[in-house]
Design an enzyme around this catalytic site. Sequence first.
Site, PDB file in Angstrom:
ATOM      1  N   ASP A  10      -8.396  -9.036   4.163  1.00 37.34           N
ATOM      2  CA  ASP A  10      -8.138  -7.848   4.977  1.00 37.34           C
ATOM      3  C   ASP A  10      -9.197  -7.694   6.069  1.00 37.34           C
ATOM      4  O   ASP A  10     -10.081  -6.864   5.938  1.00 37.34           O
ATOM      5  CB  ASP A  10      -8.138  -6.613   4.065  1.00 37.34           C
ATOM      6  CG  ASP A  10      -7.656  -5.369   4.778  1.00 37.34           C
ATOM      7  OD1 ASP A  10      -7.251  -5.470   5.941  1.00 37.34           O
ATOM      8  OD2 ASP A  10      -7.699  -4.288   4.154  1.00 37.34           O
ATOM      9  N   GLU A  16       0.826  -1.216   0.000  1.00 40.81           N
ATOM     10  CA  GLU A  16       0.000   0.000   0.000  1.00 40.81           C
ATOM     11  C   GLU A  16       0.859   1.264   0.000  1.00 40.81           C
ATOM     12  O   GLU A  16       0.624   2.187   0.781  1.00 40.81           O
ATOM     13  CB  GLU A  16      -0.957  -0.014   1.199  1.00 40.81           C
ATOM     14  CG  GLU A  16      -1.909  -1.206   1.170  1.00 40.81           C
ATOM     15  CD  GLU A  16      -2.998  -1.168   2.229  1.00 40.81           C
ATOM     16  OE1 GLU A  16      -2.740  -0.654   3.323  1.00 40.81           O
ATOM     17  OE2 GLU A  16      -4.098  -1.664   1.932  1.00 40.81           O
ATOM     18  N   GLU A  41     -12.779  -1.873  12.021  1.00 41.04           N
ATOM     19  CA  GLU A  41     -12.786  -1.182  10.731  1.00 41.04           C
ATOM     20  C   GLU A  41     -13.889  -1.688   9.804  1.00 41.04           C
ATOM     21  O   GLU A  41     -14.617  -0.902   9.216  1.00 41.04           O
ATOM     22  CB  GLU A  41     -11.410  -1.358  10.069  1.00 41.04           C
ATOM     23  CG  GLU A  41     -11.338  -0.745   8.684  1.00 41.04           C
ATOM     24  CD  GLU A  41      -9.954  -0.888   8.067  1.00 41.04           C
ATOM     25  OE1 GLU A  41      -9.075  -1.500   8.704  1.00 41.04           O
ATOM     26  OE2 GLU A  41      -9.773  -0.387   6.947  1.00 41.04           O
TER      27      GLU A  41
HETATM   28  C1  BDP Z   1      -6.281  -1.917   5.961  1.00 37.43           C
HETATM   29  C2  BDP Z   1      -6.547  -0.597   6.591  1.00 37.43           C
HETATM   30  C3  BDP Z   1      -5.355   0.310   6.542  1.00 37.43           C
HETATM   31  C4  BDP Z   1      -4.135  -0.407   7.036  1.00 37.43           C
HETATM   32  C5  BDP Z   1      -3.961  -1.731   6.337  1.00 37.43           C
HETATM   33  C6  BDP Z   1      -2.833  -2.543   6.941  1.00 37.43           C
HETATM   34  O1  BDP Z   1      -7.617   0.021   5.904  1.00 37.43           O
HETATM   35  O2  BDP Z   1      -5.622   1.432   7.342  1.00 37.43           O
HETATM   36  O3  BDP Z   1      -3.002   0.377   6.845  1.00 37.43           O
HETATM   37  O4  BDP Z   1      -5.119  -2.494   6.466  1.00 37.43           O
HETATM   38  O5  BDP Z   1      -3.145  -3.454   7.675  1.00 37.43           O
HETATM   39  O6  BDP Z   1      -7.365  -2.741   6.282  1.00 37.43           O
HETATM   40  O7  BDP Z   1      -1.679  -2.257   6.680  1.00 37.43           O
END
Ligand code: BDP
Length: 857
Positions: free
Chosen positions: A455, A372, A483
Amino acid sequence: MSLSDENGLRRRSFLIGSGAVLTASMLGAPPAQASPPLPGDYDGSDLWLRYEPVADPGVLARYRAALGAIVVENADRARVHRHTANLSMAPGSTEHLVESTLAAARDELVRGLGGLLGRPVPVAGGCPDRAVVVGTPESSPLVRGLVPARDLTPLGTDGYLIRSLSRGGRRVIVIAGNTDVAALYGTFAFLRRLQAQQPVAELKLSSVPRINHRYLNYWETERLYAGNNATGTGGLDGETGAMFDFTATGASAGLNLPVILDRYLVAARAMASLGLNGLTINNVNANSFYLTPAAIEQEAALADALRPYGIKLAVSINYAAPTDARFAPDTLTREQLDPYSAQFRDWWTRRARQLQAAIPDFLGFTVKANSEGQPGPQDLGYDHGDGANGIAAAVAPLGMRIFWRTFVYNADVDPDRLKRAYLEFGPIDAEPQPDGTTGRFAGNVFLQTKNGPLDYQAREPANPLFGRMEHTNQAIELQITQEYTGQNTMLCYLGPLWEEVLKSDTYATGADGGLLAKRLVGHVVDGTAQGHPDSAIVGVANFGNADNLTGHHFAQANLYAFGRLAWDWTLPARDIAADWVRLTWSNRDFVVRAIVAMMMGSREALVSYQTPLGVAHQFRSSDHYGPNPAERLARDDWSPVYYNKADSTGLGYDRSPTGSGFTAQYFPVLAARYGDLETTPENLLMWFHHVPWDRRMRSGRIFWDELVYRYQTGVHYVSWLRQAWDSLEPHVDARRFAEVKAKLAAHEADAGSWRDTCVGYWQGFSGRAIPTDGPLAIAIVVGGRTIGGFDAGAPSSTVPLAAGASPRITKVVPADPAVRCEVLSQAAGVPGRAVVRVTGKTFFGPILKDYVFDFTR
Ligand code: BDP
């Protein structure tokens, strides 16, 4: 909405107006008038460490008779390290700093016993009758004399025992371990027993954690639903909503660390009460601020305050931190981020040394790399093994570990996002080494892997990495902060989700190809499956600065459940819930039963109204709260449409051998099971298959109908939740009652919006009508006419009546004879409105629907 006569419904009429609804009373509640009014203003700020006076007079008398003194020999002798010379609490604090772990145990007993017994229990020396004695063989001659050494040996460093003993006519309860922190864990476990009003006679208990490293990851303000920057309560001006203040401004600037706030110590006590022993204090999308000298001084103060409670700190880092100008002149160029270079490693060694100088028990670093948008070793042509080992080598001499996350999904690796992590990490784990061993990851590297391959969804199959990384330390990462599970609005108890994951069978095989004896995900994590000596579990925490610290009173249960499972993943989620309710709300059995019932179905209900039957990730991208199944983003694998693959033939992502082939990443039994639509569990169907709209389901319904009913029953559960909670009003303190009630109203509305948005969108592809013969289907008899075929998902139904016909409902005919029907109100005339309540049960709990009928001419 279609109206039809009878509509094939099985006939069974109910007495009008006399049907009961499923309320707390049906779960065994006595009549409401039995309760005295409850004090109104408790805000939830003690979490589960409330030590309310024991209400049951018999239990209270027994406790008072058994618990007369607190003996913690040499409690103040083994002082923990303190870096910060003038460590102090913020002015006006109610918590206090302690300097040793045994002092923390003693003070907790003073507070706990004093509260529970409704009178102070003295701290004493010697060995008075009815003493509670806490310590280790080293700290306490009394413990040494009372507990044979051989009984302590199996407890390791963290396990404890609690025993009733009698010596020379004196009865004592001894709480002991091999270390001070183990004695502290035992103390909390003992207090928990009392809070739950369990017997304290003839105690002979011991407990040893199954997992060594039991950590929280704290993400500051990212995915924070418990802070004053959201909708929350509490917090101070200038704070960000985060739990820990490093950079608060305005009125709160003077309260930044190194100043210690009450809530830090409540959190520390709460963590210790569960046996949690580590905390990464910042988000995985890491800000290198936390490595700067000024921040390290602040971190050291926090570590000082938490240390007596056995909690050690770690920091999340950015792989490219060495290029950050904040470290000038000690910076590297981008090219120098080569994980094998001395410059790179030395840079990290220097940083780790600075941390260790201030925080001698500093744990190490959590790393999100090449994920990401975060930088990582791949930017220089290296892989995750090279990167993790590079930093691991830099900190190994300091005894630190690297927690390297496997949450990666580089689109170049494979079109199916779910396949990508294993394709990147698996080969490194399987790589033959020059010394004849297998696997390249260093011994002080843990791979930190989310429970599922996607996720943090409310339901996922287990991540195929569990069991597949035979030669690497692996930690499981669970998300406590909600979340994707309702944030701070929805009541969603995650215990059942984690229990499902930890107890799911990997069908892992050994070198000989035979199934391992112990092969649940929990066994893989605790090391017993494949003989790993070290083990770790990580929860992404939901702490914030809200008064109740978690944003929703029921979100506290998730933190609690994570901690209990981190200690012993084999515990049933239901038992954990029952404990939590006793500690947090009430010890009255009917209240416990009612609230546990509310909690236990809540996650399955959420799955049903958000993502039933395995359709994944239908969240709107803006906040991951509400639905947006139609969303198509620049990144394919962030888009709901990428996951749902809705078309005129059906719904779901084909990951079978004829699809993406993801199923092959599982061990053979699961690969075969998930690879075939016939054998895939229905609750995971769309994770693995594109399911035809007319496929026959186990219920006998076609897939489309089943799908719609899942959405509806999920919402109907929330309707039941509201009603169940309302019935508890006399038994729950007023402020918390009202706050939960308000959340449940929003919860119901938002669950309804999930159902309506998703069903509406899917209908555009299926082209089919909304079925009307679901679990709560009814027909009504009005003016001698039977009318049915109502959409159980609709807020109201318009019913035209013939001129002159009475709008009185004379009979309600449910499709399922087991449901209960009650006419809540009749229409006074036409036009007019009547309401019929239907209460039934689905596989995850009670469901309720109020049918609203608008009669017209
Ligand atoms: C996702 C979240 C994000 C996190 C990412 C992670 O939306 O905020 O940075 O996971 O785990 O679900 O790195």
